[in-house]
Design a protein around this motif. Sequence first.
Motif, short mmCIF file in Angstrom:
data_model
loop_
_atom_site.label_atom_id
_atom_site.label_comp_id
_atom_site.label_asym_id
_atom_site.label_seq_id
_atom_site.Cartn_x
_atom_site.Cartn_y
_atom_site.Cartn_z
N SER A 1 0.68 -1.06 0.23
CA SER A 1 -0.32 0.12 0.22
C SER A 1 0.59 1.21 -0.38
CB SER A 1 -0.71 0.09 1.33
OG SER A 1 -1.77 1.23 0.95
N PHE A 2 1.56 1.51 0.45
CA PHE A 2 2.70 2.71 0.69
C PHE A 2 3.48 2.45 -0.44
CE2 PHE A 2 6.80 4.40 1.52
CZ PHE A 2 6.27 5.56 2.47
N TYR A 3 3.77 1.62 -1.47
CA TYR A 3 4.82 2.20 -2.61
C TYR A 3 3.82 2.19 -3.19
CZ TYR A 3 9.00 -0.04 -1.15
OH TYR A 3 9.83 -0.37 -0.35
N ARG A 4 2.56 2.07 -3.45
CA ARG A 4 1.31 2.64 -4.54
C ARG A 4 1.28 3.84 -4.35
NH1 ARG A 4 -1.32 -2.31 -3.45
NH2 ARG A 4 -2.62 -1.97 -1.69
N GLN A 5 0.86 4.13 -2.90
CA GLN A 5 0.93 6.30 -2.65
C GLN A 5 2.31 6.24 -3.17
OE1 GLN A 5 -1.83 6.87 -0.77
NE2 GLN A 5 -0.85 8.85 -1.72
N ILE A 6 3.13 6.07 -3.22
CA ILE A 6 4.38 6.41 -3.56
C ILE A 6 4.63 6.77 -4.72
CG2 ILE A 6 7.22 6.60 -4.35
CD1 ILE A 6 6.39 6.85 -1.43
N ALA A 7 3.72 5.56 -5.81
CA ALA A 7 2.99 5.82 -7.01
C ALA A 7 2.64 6.98 -7.65
CB ALA A 7 2.79 4.54 -7.87
N ASN A 8 1.40 6.70 -6.51
CA ASN A 8 0.53 8.26 -6.96
C ASN A 8 1.01 9.37 -6.26
OD1 ASN A 8 -1.71 6.19 -7.41
ND2 ASN A 8 -2.01 6.46 -4.92
N VAL A 9 1.84 9.61 -5.84
CA VAL A 9 3.20 11.07 -5.09
C VAL A 9 3.70 11.14 -6.43
CG1 VAL A 9 5.15 11.83 -4.06
CG2 VAL A 9 3.25 10.50 -3.02
N ARG A 10 4.85 10.58 -6.86
CA ARG A 10 4.92 10.69 -8.62
C ARG A 10 3.97 11.25 -9.84
NH1 ARG A 10 7.73 7.79 -12.37
NH2 ARG A 10 6.05 5.69 -12.06
N GLU A 11 2.97 10.36 -9.68
CA GLU A 11 1.73 11.14 -10.77
C GLU A 11 1.30 12.79 -10.36
OE1 GLU A 11 1.70 9.27 -13.06
OE2 GLU A 11 3.22 8.00 -13.11
#
Length: 244
Positions: A156-166
């Motif tokens: 879940s945390f890594y998915r949030q990281i991908a969202n931050v990049r986007e």
Amino acid sequence: MLIECDNLSVHFGRRSVLSNISFSVSPQEIVTVLGPNGSGKTTLFKTLIGALSPSSGVLKKKPGLRIGYVPQRLHIDQTLPMSVKRFMNLPSGYSPHTVAEALEHAGVPGLDKQQIMDLSGGQFQRVLLARALLGNPDLLLLDEATQGLDHRGSASFYRQIANVREQLGCAIVMISHELHVVMRQTDRVICLNGHICCQGKPEIVSDSPEYHALFGLDRESEAALYLHQGHHIHSHTKKAPHVG
């Protein structure tokens, strides 16, 4: 390029911690650094941040580069009453809107009035992420930010990281032991063991002999590791091949 290392080495006295490190990070790129304990991952981050100076080689940064940093762990006295809002405003004050926006980007909107001591491990890591986003960084560094989280919490945390990049358009470099979890969010993997053993796209690096040698995996055990909990990569060769 946001940041570039050219034959960068770091020595502590006579001991070589990093040797001939060469890589660069482009805008909006997500890079994962893998390596066993003692491989120099945290030393690399400290050098990129500027807390350590290279013993040799060149470190180039884009002029005015803004770096956000999420530490491996942060110890706070659990008996000290402190709200998330107060924690987010240390040491400089930010507007309520800026704090709320950072918390939203980190996936924990509306958490500002919560006490730090009442947060779960996953929530606290999201707050640390939000704090790193306050300065609107061009480059976000995460030093094993999911340590202590279970598999679901890490994913879940890594998915949030991908969202931050986007959402923010920042580049991200993160240390992780969980290639199987970060594969979908990672553009490039760097395998480190005092030097760069290999680097490239995660699906190719995970199948390389350098990766298997670094973590002592054979094909059969690697398949089992991938299915049950993870995937990794490395070697002790002098030359750092670029795979993929």
